[in-house]
Design an enzyme around this catalytic site. Sequence first.
Site, PDB file in Angstrom:
ATOM      1  N   ASN A  86      21.307  47.779   6.758  1.00 28.46           N
ATOM      2  CA  ASN A  86      21.979  47.904   5.520  1.00 28.46           C
ATOM      3  C   ASN A  86      22.890  46.773   5.201  1.00 28.46           C
ATOM      4  O   ASN A  86      22.658  45.693   5.503  1.00 28.46           O
ATOM      5  CB  ASN A  86      22.823  49.362   5.812  1.00 28.46           C
ATOM      6  CG  ASN A  86      22.865  50.216   4.579  1.00 28.46           C
ATOM      7  OD1 ASN A  86      23.238  49.715   3.381  1.00 28.46           O
ATOM      8  ND2 ASN A  86      22.927  51.450   4.802  1.00 28.46           N
ATOM      9  N   ARG A  87      24.074  47.226   4.564  1.00 30.52           N
ATOM     10  CA  ARG A  87      24.960  46.116   3.932  1.00 30.52           C
ATOM     11  C   ARG A  87      26.426  45.802   4.627  1.00 30.52           C
ATOM     12  O   ARG A  87      26.693  46.615   5.075  1.00 30.52           O
ATOM     13  CB  ARG A  87      25.086  46.406   2.563  1.00 30.52           C
ATOM     14  CG  ARG A  87      23.870  46.352   1.613  1.00 30.52           C
ATOM     15  CD  ARG A  87      23.828  47.071   0.291  1.00 30.52           C
ATOM     16  NE  ARG A  87      22.577  46.630  -0.492  1.00 30.52           N
ATOM     17  CZ  ARG A  87      21.788  47.832  -0.299  1.00 30.52           C
ATOM     18  NH1 ARG A  87      21.943  48.877   0.597  1.00 30.52           N
ATOM     19  NH2 ARG A  87      20.851  47.395  -1.233  1.00 30.52           N
ATOM     20  N   HIS A 112      20.327  44.073   5.718  1.00 33.71           N
ATOM     21  CA  HIS A 112      19.177  44.248   6.523  1.00 33.71           C
ATOM     22  C   HIS A 112      18.812  42.734   7.404  1.00 33.71           C
ATOM     23  O   HIS A 112      17.698  42.198   7.617  1.00 33.71           O
ATOM     24  CB  HIS A 112      17.760  44.451   5.854  1.00 33.71           C
ATOM     25  CG  HIS A 112      17.602  45.788   5.285  1.00 33.71           C
ATOM     26  ND1 HIS A 112      18.541  46.720   5.897  1.00 33.71           N
ATOM     27  CD2 HIS A 112      17.016  46.314   4.176  1.00 33.71           C
ATOM     28  CE1 HIS A 112      18.514  47.792   5.132  1.00 33.71           C
ATOM     29  NE2 HIS A 112      17.428  47.864   4.394  1.00 33.71           N
ATOM     30  N   HIS A 186      12.486  51.074   9.356  1.00 31.73           N
ATOM     31  CA  HIS A 186      12.699  51.327   8.118  1.00 31.73           C
ATOM     32  C   HIS A 186      11.099  51.840   7.435  1.00 31.73           C
ATOM     33  O   HIS A 186      10.498  51.370   6.589  1.00 31.73           O
ATOM     34  CB  HIS A 186      12.849  49.864   7.385  1.00 31.73           C
ATOM     35  CG  HIS A 186      13.296  50.023   5.779  1.00 31.73           C
ATOM     36  ND1 HIS A 186      12.634  50.502   4.748  1.00 31.73           N
ATOM     37  CD2 HIS A 186      14.687  49.616   5.250  1.00 31.73           C
ATOM     38  CE1 HIS A 186      13.471  50.461   3.742  1.00 31.73           C
ATOM     39  NE2 HIS A 186      14.389  49.873   4.003  1.00 31.73           N
ATOM     40  N   SER A 187      10.598  52.810   8.009  1.00 33.43           N
ATOM     41  CA  SER A 187       9.483  53.308   7.525  1.00 33.43           C
ATOM     42  C   SER A 187       9.466  54.251   6.245  1.00 33.43           C
ATOM     43  O   SER A 187      10.486  54.881   6.119  1.00 33.43           O
ATOM     44  CB  SER A 187       8.783  54.298   8.688  1.00 33.43           C
ATOM     45  OG  SER A 187       8.183  53.456   9.705  1.00 33.43           O
ATOM     46  N   ASP A 260      20.122  56.756  -2.178  1.00 35.98           N
ATOM     47  CA  ASP A 260      20.130  55.570  -1.272  1.00 35.98           C
ATOM     48  C   ASP A 260      21.673  55.393  -0.685  1.00 35.98           C
ATOM     49  O   ASP A 260      22.219  54.397  -0.930  1.00 35.98           O
ATOM     50  CB  ASP A 260      19.809  54.266  -2.313  1.00 35.98           C
ATOM     51  CG  ASP A 260      19.699  52.963  -1.200  1.00 35.98           C
ATOM     52  OD1 ASP A 260      19.507  53.231  -0.069  1.00 35.98           O
ATOM     53  OD2 ASP A 260      19.317  51.832  -1.873  1.00 35.98           O
ATOM     54  N   GLN A 297      20.611  56.933   6.805  1.00 37.14           N
ATOM     55  CA  GLN A 297      20.448  56.418   5.050  1.00 37.14           C
ATOM     56  C   GLN A 297      19.128  56.985   4.793  1.00 37.14           C
ATOM     57  O   GLN A 297      18.027  56.874   5.312  1.00 37.14           O
ATOM     58  CB  GLN A 297      20.208  54.925   5.234  1.00 37.14           C
ATOM     59  CG  GLN A 297      20.177  54.309   3.889  1.00 37.14           C
ATOM     60  CD  GLN A 297      21.604  54.013   3.470  1.00 37.14           C
ATOM     61  OE1 GLN A 297      22.666  54.196   3.937  1.00 37.14           O
ATOM     62  NE2 GLN A 297      21.540  53.548   1.917  1.00 37.14           N
ATOM     63  N   GLU A 325      16.644  56.659   7.709  1.00 33.35           N
ATOM     64  CA  GLU A 325      16.923  55.511   8.624  1.00 33.35           C
ATOM     65  C   GLU A 325      17.991  55.685   9.606  1.00 33.35           C
ATOM     66  O   GLU A 325      19.130  55.632   8.907  1.00 33.35           O
ATOM     67  CB  GLU A 325      17.092  54.218   7.718  1.00 33.35           C
ATOM     68  CG  GLU A 325      15.759  53.879   7.006  1.00 33.35           C
ATOM     69  CD  GLU A 325      16.684  52.964   5.703  1.00 33.35           C
ATOM     70  OE1 GLU A 325      16.951  51.666   5.942  1.00 33.35           O
ATOM     71  OE2 GLU A 325      16.457  53.321   4.518  1.00 33.35           O
TER      72      GLU A 325
END
Length: 379
Positions: A86-87, A112, A186-187, A260, A297, A325
């Site tokens: 993430n950020r 990421h 991250h599937s 998101d 997420q 996630e």
Amino acid sequence: MNTPSVPRVARSRFGVLPDGSEVERVVLQCDGGLEARIITYGASLQALLVPDVAGRRDDIVLGHDAFEGYLARRQFFGATVGRYANRIAGARFVLDGTEVQLAANNGPNALHGGLEGFDRRNWRIAGIEDGDRPAVTLAYTSANGEEGYPGALDVEVTWRLTGPMELSLDMTARADRPTVVNLTNHSFFNLAGACSGRNILDHHLTVAADHFLAIDAGAIPLSEPPSAVDGTPFDFRTGVEIGSRIRDDHPQLRVGRGYDHNFCLAPPRGEPRFAARLAAPTSGRVLELFTNQPGLQVYSGNFLDGSTAGKGGRLYRQSDAICLEPQAWPDTPNRPNFPTARLSPGEVYRHTTLYRFTHALHGAIGTQSAVELPGESGR
């Protein structure tokens, strides 16, 4: 005379990097029909074959049939994401009084893991286990200063079939100096099948969270406290068809171009606990996700724009899959009121996620009772 056991693990070459190093694939199989295919590039789940309600197996994760697709474009299909998923706002944070400057790769922010995150590294196979619980362990050492992060970090990821219809993911990390760590997988899931031609808008989603983090235009959490899901399109506590509200006129759906967002789960208690349930009416497949992470997420594939050809030559478009996630909350290193992502020497970062598959008849997909929620303690 004993009958020799059938091998449940197969190892082969999947591709070659430009520097000549080999990318391998390890296939894990069990008697129930569940099959996981993991590649060393990004420690990624390249394929996951799951029987439907009639016993037909389909691959339910997006990705590529050949390695060249993964190398050509970075889209995180099935990848292990780190050092920080993430950020992080402004690609910076302060740790023990020292400012840490990261590589900015998402506007002014770090996303990421930076320009070359863990998803772009070719991990080494540290161990393979055959038998009733076949597994593969992959390892990677992130150098001090990689993408700006302090400290050398030793990471191991273990994929294991823990039952006829259960896949586990265990991630550990150790650092030689204080740092921050937030790993996830991250599937992109489509329980109708990756090549089915169907999207996930008819999937029913349950999330065990009564709060989520509202975001700004850069997908950074706002400074306000977590938002209550009650009365909003983000209320998935009792199971909702994803497409039923994704186009509602809600400011957070506009800014995220769909879902998101981080959902605030109950505080970890060591063992994985229920976080989400995803069910597809066409296939009868049901995925239940358990984790020990504080956040989930939920990403509805908003930026899949038809420019990437994936498995079977299909063009991936918006809402063709959904990502669930488990992770720390975004921008945690800059938010002292968020659950911490700090890792100190002598400590072990531990992330466990279980993917448990069952089946449901069409009429039972949407019939669920309320799930256990974090309440105020989830803040």
